[in-house]
Design an enzyme around this catalytic site. Structure first.
Site, PDB file in Angstrom:
ATOM      1  N   GLN A  23       0.807  -1.217   0.000  1.00 21.90           N
ATOM      2  CA  GLN A  23       0.000   0.000   0.000  1.00 21.90           C
ATOM      3  C   GLN A  23       0.842   1.270   0.000  1.00 21.90           C
ATOM      4  O   GLN A  23       0.331   2.336  -0.337  1.00 21.90           O
ATOM      5  CB  GLN A  23      -0.947  -0.009   1.204  1.00 21.90           C
ATOM      6  CG  GLN A  23      -1.992  -1.118   1.108  1.00 21.90           C
ATOM      7  CD  GLN A  23      -2.951  -1.130   2.277  1.00 21.90           C
ATOM      8  OE1 GLN A  23      -2.646  -1.673   3.331  1.00 21.90           O
ATOM      9  NE2 GLN A  23      -4.114  -0.539   2.114  1.00 21.90           N
ATOM     10  N   HIS A 124       1.089  -9.261   4.625  1.00 20.01           N
ATOM     11  CA  HIS A 124      -0.072  -8.392   4.437  1.00 20.01           C
ATOM     12  C   HIS A 124      -0.443  -8.461   2.953  1.00 20.01           C
ATOM     13  O   HIS A 124      -0.367  -7.472   2.229  1.00 20.01           O
ATOM     14  CB  HIS A 124       0.244  -6.976   4.904  1.00 20.01           C
ATOM     15  CG  HIS A 124      -0.962  -6.129   5.212  1.00 20.01           C
ATOM     16  ND1 HIS A 124      -1.135  -5.476   6.412  1.00 20.01           N
ATOM     17  CD2 HIS A 124      -2.059  -5.829   4.469  1.00 20.01           C
ATOM     18  CE1 HIS A 124      -2.281  -4.792   6.396  1.00 20.01           C
ATOM     19  NE2 HIS A 124      -2.858  -4.990   5.211  1.00 20.01           N
ATOM     20  N   ASN A 168      -1.877 -10.755   8.380  1.00 20.30           N
ATOM     21  CA  ASN A 168      -2.887  -9.719   8.511  1.00 20.30           C
ATOM     22  C   ASN A 168      -4.186 -10.220   7.884  1.00 20.30           C
ATOM     23  O   ASN A 168      -4.235 -10.523   6.696  1.00 20.30           O
ATOM     24  CB  ASN A 168      -2.467  -8.444   7.780  1.00 20.30           C
ATOM     25  CG  ASN A 168      -3.562  -7.378   7.840  1.00 20.30           C
ATOM     26  OD1 ASN A 168      -3.810  -6.814   8.898  1.00 20.30           O
ATOM     27  ND2 ASN A 168      -4.244  -7.138   6.737  1.00 20.30           N
ATOM     28  N   GLU A 169      -5.222 -10.333   8.696  1.00 21.85           N
ATOM     29  CA  GLU A 169      -6.577 -10.585   8.214  1.00 21.85           C
ATOM     30  C   GLU A 169      -6.701 -11.768   7.260  1.00 21.85           C
ATOM     31  O   GLU A 169      -7.010 -11.596   6.067  1.00 21.85           O
ATOM     32  CB  GLU A 169      -7.126  -9.323   7.535  1.00 21.85           C
ATOM     33  CG  GLU A 169      -7.098  -8.094   8.427  1.00 21.85           C
ATOM     34  CD  GLU A 169      -7.876  -6.910   7.846  1.00 21.85           C
ATOM     35  OE1 GLU A 169      -8.231  -6.954   6.663  1.00 21.85           O
ATOM     36  OE2 GLU A 169      -8.120  -5.959   8.597  1.00 21.85           O
ATOM     37  N   TYR A 300     -13.109  -2.117  12.367  1.00 19.73           N
ATOM     38  CA  TYR A 300     -13.603  -0.968  11.598  1.00 19.73           C
ATOM     39  C   TYR A 300     -15.093  -0.687  11.787  1.00 19.73           C
ATOM     40  O   TYR A 300     -15.505   0.454  11.783  1.00 19.73           O
ATOM     41  CB  TYR A 300     -13.324  -1.164  10.100  1.00 19.73           C
ATOM     42  CG  TYR A 300     -11.862  -0.998   9.780  1.00 19.73           C
ATOM     43  CD1 TYR A 300     -11.321   0.271   9.605  1.00 19.73           C
ATOM     44  CD2 TYR A 300     -11.002  -2.096   9.709  1.00 19.73           C
ATOM     45  CE1 TYR A 300      -9.973   0.445   9.357  1.00 19.73           C
ATOM     46  CE2 TYR A 300      -9.653  -1.927   9.457  1.00 19.73           C
ATOM     47  CZ  TYR A 300      -9.137  -0.654   9.281  1.00 19.73           C
ATOM     48  OH  TYR A 300      -7.802  -0.485   9.045  1.00 19.73           O
ATOM     49  N   GLU A 372      -5.260  -2.274  13.887  1.00 17.25           N
ATOM     50  CA  GLU A 372      -5.774  -1.313  12.903  1.00 17.25           C
ATOM     51  C   GLU A 372      -7.114  -0.804  13.384  1.00 17.25           C
ATOM     52  O   GLU A 372      -7.952  -1.579  13.859  1.00 17.25           O
ATOM     53  CB  GLU A 372      -6.016  -1.952  11.521  1.00 17.25           C
ATOM     54  CG  GLU A 372      -4.792  -2.181  10.694  1.00 17.25           C
ATOM     55  CD  GLU A 372      -5.116  -2.796   9.330  1.00 17.25           C
ATOM     56  OE1 GLU A 372      -6.225  -2.571   8.796  1.00 17.25           O
ATOM     57  OE2 GLU A 372      -4.238  -3.521   8.825  1.00 17.25           O
ATOM     58  N   TRP A 419      -4.909   3.198  11.814  1.00 14.41           N
ATOM     59  CA  TRP A 419      -4.823   2.985  10.375  1.00 14.41           C
ATOM     60  C   TRP A 419      -5.332   4.240   9.713  1.00 14.41           C
ATOM     61  O   TRP A 419      -6.506   4.517   9.832  1.00 14.41           O
ATOM     62  CB  TRP A 419      -5.637   1.765   9.901  1.00 14.41           C
ATOM     63  CG  TRP A 419      -5.395   1.573   8.435  1.00 14.41           C
ATOM     64  CD1 TRP A 419      -6.083   2.151   7.401  1.00 14.41           C
ATOM     65  CD2 TRP A 419      -4.352   0.797   7.841  1.00 14.41           C
ATOM     66  NE1 TRP A 419      -5.523   1.784   6.198  1.00 14.41           N
ATOM     67  CE2 TRP A 419      -4.465   0.962   6.448  1.00 14.41           C
ATOM     68  CE3 TRP A 419      -3.321  -0.001   8.352  1.00 14.41           C
ATOM     69  CZ2 TRP A 419      -3.583   0.345   5.554  1.00 14.41           C
ATOM     70  CZ3 TRP A 419      -2.456  -0.615   7.469  1.00 14.41           C
ATOM     71  CH2 TRP A 419      -2.603  -0.439   6.085  1.00 14.41           C
ATOM     72  N   GLU A 426      -5.565   1.788  -1.481  1.00 18.77           N
ATOM     73  CA  GLU A 426      -6.587   1.037  -0.740  1.00 18.77           C
ATOM     74  C   GLU A 426      -7.127  -0.111  -1.610  1.00 18.77           C
ATOM     75  O   GLU A 426      -8.276  -0.145  -1.995  1.00 18.77           O
ATOM     76  CB  GLU A 426      -7.685   1.987  -0.247  1.00 18.77           C
ATOM     77  CG  GLU A 426      -8.833   1.337   0.509  1.00 18.77           C
ATOM     78  CD  GLU A 426      -8.443   0.382   1.635  1.00 18.77           C
ATOM     79  OE1 GLU A 426      -7.432   0.604   2.304  1.00 18.77           O
ATOM     80  OE2 GLU A 426      -9.169  -0.618   1.822  1.00 18.77           O
ATOM     81  N   TRP A 427      -6.220  -1.034  -1.966  1.00 17.51           N
ATOM     82  CA  TRP A 427      -6.589  -2.283  -2.626  1.00 17.51           C
ATOM     83  C   TRP A 427      -7.512  -2.045  -3.835  1.00 17.51           C
ATOM     84  O   TRP A 427      -7.193  -1.241  -4.685  1.00 17.51           O
ATOM     85  CB  TRP A 427      -7.188  -3.246  -1.593  1.00 17.51           C
ATOM     86  CG  TRP A 427      -6.289  -3.378  -0.388  1.00 17.51           C
ATOM     87  CD1 TRP A 427      -6.548  -2.965   0.890  1.00 17.51           C
ATOM     88  CD2 TRP A 427      -4.945  -3.918  -0.354  1.00 17.51           C
ATOM     89  NE1 TRP A 427      -5.480  -3.230   1.712  1.00 17.51           N
ATOM     90  CE2 TRP A 427      -4.482  -3.804   0.986  1.00 17.51           C
ATOM     91  CE3 TRP A 427      -4.080  -4.478  -1.301  1.00 17.51           C
ATOM     92  CZ2 TRP A 427      -3.208  -4.233   1.390  1.00 17.51           C
ATOM     93  CZ3 TRP A 427      -2.816  -4.907  -0.900  1.00 17.51           C
ATOM     94  CH2 TRP A 427      -2.401  -4.787   0.425  1.00 17.51           C
TER      95      TRP A 427
HETATM   96  C1  FCB Z   1      -7.909  -3.620   6.284  1.00 13.96           C
HETATM   97  C2  FCB Z   1      -6.538  -3.883   5.713  1.00 13.96           C
HETATM   98  C3  FCB Z   1      -5.721  -2.633   5.492  1.00 13.96           C
HETATM   99  C4  FCB Z   1      -6.553  -1.479   5.004  1.00 13.96           C
HETATM  100  C5  FCB Z   1      -7.772  -1.299   5.869  1.00 13.96           C
HETATM  101  C6  FCB Z   1      -8.653  -0.137   5.473  1.00 13.96           C
HETATM  102  O1  FCB Z   1      -8.760  -4.639   5.907  1.00 13.96           O
HETATM  103  O2  FCB Z   1      -5.802  -4.723   6.552  1.00 13.96           O
HETATM  104  O3  FCB Z   1      -4.680  -2.958   4.618  1.00 13.96           O
HETATM  105  O4  FCB Z   1      -6.848  -1.638   3.677  1.00 13.96           O
HETATM  106  O5  FCB Z   1      -8.542  -2.467   5.857  1.00 13.96           O
END
Ligand code: FCB
Length: 467
Positions: A23, A124, A168-169, A300, A372, A419, A426-427
């Protein structure tokens, strides 16, 4: 209830900032780095908004000194960043690339010189493309490759880096990557999504065991993206069951194996039509449940869900039905009047308290860190160049309070990483969503601390909300 000052966090509470390699780094072809699945995906037409890629991103690879200085200015005590696997081990197997490792050595040295704790995420999302070509995460061998890579990165940086998280996730890697395909590598096959999930968890357990054997004092963990989940109508059995199912797929299918050494039986039953879990071999769950020193939680928002209703249109992106194997029919709802961020995610700070308290209550004790938390908003740059992101300031403040509430309720929360340090790639949304406490002008690479960054400086300075 634990008695603590209403505005101050416990002494030693860690205030950090987080980013991820693809990122922010850019330098996609420099110093021996080879493509990851995100390079391939973002360069495939139609996969990211505007065709955006991480080729240049925030050019952090060349500007890391300036970025560490920004962290110092914000009073950040720890920096969570990820290692780009194809930068340090091009192709995902075989010898390490000294030039790639040197970048992270320089970064770690720079952090330590500024008294900032380096906090490494080993994965990640940037899987070397060669490993995807060999089957990717649905292929069991990828877990072994990951453990080998992890041990070698630890051997290079372990003398100076003490905090490590493996993944990560994994929910996103498995289900967005292999079930709905809205993330790299963009495959759309639910059984592969489940196999990927298991092999990510297996890679986690194998890496934890191997690093632990080499360095018993290292602090090891994993980062999960957990959600608060609510039924649309708590009196509706159909909505309650939808909430159980989504909680199962978002939270428990990861928490249970990692912390309890088993997959949740009800979720296995929900998934019976898709997979018999034949990918689980003897001893896997014991490996996956290797003891941890910390659990990272990314928080989030909340999912509000309801029983299937064919008349309600499907949600886009990660709430795309196929991101939820076996529960494709569940409806994701938005509550009228609840504010949303630029991602269209509901702002729900009490959900953060709920999540922390729930993990503390339902699982064996493990130190918790928010790895995050943050919000995208469409920032406005004032004529003088400043960014008064009042909505992000409010989001952060509400979530700091939520962390404080969780600690007061007994959750063992030891730190918080915002974060993100910088606006970044952003992906699938490319550069259209801004999460930074620092604005990045992508044309000039100029950094500008936003009001939220100035606010964070006060928080880190006072160890809380005073001031
Ligand atoms: C999470 C990701 C991070 C970022 C946030 C907004 O899912 O780990 O890389 O994109 O969302």
């Amino acid at each position: 209830m634990t008695s603590i000052d209403p505005l101050t966090f416990p002494p030693g509470f860690l205030w950090g900032a987080a980013t991820a390699s693809y990122q922010i780094e850019g330098a996609a072809t420099e110093d021996g780095r080879t493509p990851s699945i995100w390079d391939t995906f973002s360069h495939t037409p139609g996969k990211t908004l505007g065709g955006d890629t991480g080729d240049v991103a925030c050019d952090h690879y060349h500007r890391y000194r300036e970025d560490v200085a920004l962290m110092k200015d914000l009073g950040v005590g720890a920096y969570r960043f990820s290692i780009a696997w194809p930068r340090v081990q091009p192709g995902g197997s075989g010898p390490m690339n000294a030039q790639g490792l040197d970048f992270y050595r320089r970064l770690v040295d720079e952090l330590l010189e500024h008294d900032i704790l380096p906090w490494v995420t080993l994965y990640h999302w940037d899987l070397p493309q060669e490993l995807e070509d060999a089957g990717g995460w649905p292929n069991r061998d990828t877990a072994a490759r990951f453990a080998e890579y992890a041990v070698q990165v630890h051997a290079a940086l372990g003398d100076r880096v003490r905090n490590w998280t493996t993944f990560n996730e994994p929910w996103c890697s498995a289900f967005l990557g292999y079930a709905s395909g809205v993330h790299a590598p963009g495959r759309q096959h639910a059984p592969d999504g489940l196999a990927a999930m298991h092999h990510l968890l297996l890679g986690h357990g194998e890496a934890v065991r191997a690093i632990r054997a080499a360095d018993p004092e290292a602090k090891l963990g994993i980062t999960l993206n957990l959600y608060a989940i609510s039924p649309a109508d708590p009196a509706s059995p159909g909505d309650l069951d939808a909430a159980r199912r989504i909680d199962g797929l978002a939270n428990r299918i990861f928490l249970d194996p990692v912390l309890l050494g088993r997959y949740p039986e009800d979720v296995r039953q929900d998934l019976a039509g898709i997979s018999d879990f034949g990918f689980v071999r003897d001893g896997d769950l014991e490996t996956i449940a290797a003891p941890l020193d910390l659990l990272g939680i990314n928080y989030y928002s909340r999912h509000v869900v309801g029983a299937p209703d064919p008349d309600v249109p499907a949600e886009p992106y990660w709430r795309a039905p196929t991101s939820w194997p076996g529960s494709e029919d569940v409806r994701f709802l938005k509550r009228p009047g609840v504010p949303v961020t630029d991602m269209d995610w509901e702002v729900d700070a009490p959900g953060l308290t709920e999540t922390l308290v729930r993990v503390a209550k339902e699982y064996p004790p493990v130190p918790l860190y928010i790895t995050e938390n943050g919000a995208a908003y469409a920032d406005t740059v004032e004529p003088d160049g400043s960014v008064d992101d009042a909505d992000r300031v409010a989001y952060f403040d509400a979530h700091f309070r939520a962390c404080h509430d969780a600690i007061a309720a007994g959750a063992p929360l030891h730190g918080y990483f915002a974060w993100s340090l910088l606006d970044n790639f952003e992906w699938a949304w490319g550069y259209t969503k801004r999460f930074g406490m620092v604005r990045v002008d992508y044309a000039t690479q100029q950094r500008t601390i936003k009001a939220s960054g100035h606010r964070y400086r006060e928080v880190t300075k006072h160890n809380g909300l005073a001031g």
